[in-house]
Design an enzyme around this catalytic site. Sequence first.
Site, short mmCIF file in Angstrom:
data_model
loop_
_atom_site.label_atom_id
_atom_site.label_comp_id
_atom_site.label_asym_id
_atom_site.label_seq_id
_atom_site.Cartn_x
_atom_site.Cartn_y
_atom_site.Cartn_z
CD GLN A 1 26.98 66.11 -82.44
OE1 GLN A 1 25.80 66.45 -82.40
NE2 GLN A 1 27.70 65.97 -81.34
CB SER B 1 21.06 64.04 -87.12
OG SER B 1 20.89 64.31 -85.76
CG LEU B 2 23.39 69.93 -86.73
CD1 LEU B 2 22.56 70.83 -85.84
CD2 LEU B 2 24.87 69.99 -86.37
NE ARG C 1 18.78 68.61 -83.16
CZ ARG C 1 19.68 67.76 -83.57
NH1 ARG C 1 20.97 68.07 -83.49
NH2 ARG C 1 19.33 66.57 -84.06
CG HIS D 1 18.74 60.63 -83.30
ND1 HIS D 1 17.88 61.64 -83.68
CD2 HIS D 1 19.98 61.02 -83.68
CE1 HIS D 1 18.58 62.60 -84.28
NE2 HIS D 1 19.85 62.26 -84.28
CD GLN E 1 16.43 65.71 -86.14
OE1 GLN E 1 16.99 66.34 -85.25
NE2 GLN E 1 16.63 65.94 -87.42
#
Length: 278
Positions: free
Chosen positions: A6, A84-85, A109, A188, A236
């Site tokens: 992202q 991340s993503l 998500r 996060h 995560q």
Amino acid sequence: MLFAGQGSQHKGMGAEVFPRYPGLVSFASDLLGYDLAALCTENPDGLLSRTEYTQPAIFVVNALHSFERAHREDRPADCYLGHSLGEYNALLAAGVFDFETGLRLVAKRGELMAAASDGGMAAVMDTPEERLWEVLAAHGIDGVDIAGLNTPSQLVIAATPPVLAAALGCLEEAGIRVARLRVSAPFHSRYMEPARVRFEEFLTGFTFAAPATPVVSNVTARPHRPEETARLLAEQLVTPVRWTDCVRSLLDPGDPPEFTEIGGTALTRMVHAITKGV
């Protein structure tokens, strides 16, 4: 191979690959319930900046670029790593799940993360963790989490709006450079725990294969093991992205790796900073 997450979204993304994968684009649009190609290329009403739209869009565009590279290149990647993503694209590329499963996962998500809207994030430059905590403690500020360790000279913090504002104020007063991130929630961090619980439950409906190629986990900075994939994907959401440790785990002074990024250039710049130790 590195996969951006992202923040890499932009109007016009995917325009060069959508025409070559009409079946997958149509399938993704049907699953999501909106015209994915129009979202990415036209960005109606600024929807592309909203987390619940951003995440599926990035996943699909990254996936199509990955498929394109696989068709062009004879030599596959030796390891996959996503920020991340982007870790979902890394797992897709390694055969842990198929395109449909990955899209369903990132759609859920994004939905859950978008619902956690009370907070924000900021980048903190040239400040070791110890110094960060020292400054915050001196001002009596509690409730800040480290959400990302991007390079030796950049970490990311997350907190609720009043705590983040207070933290940034005292850090700037101490001469520390900070920059708010354009996100809608404290990703996060501990504040994503409700989303983690719901996502963990959602993940029980899926089965994950062993990676055909190593995929480094953002949570552990170690390769995914099949029995841990679901747990790590849930964790995560509430743990920092250990990008520096992830990259360092791949470095070999005797045989420096080559990195190829899909989805942007930001991760490549981070890798350069990490490998130079700055």
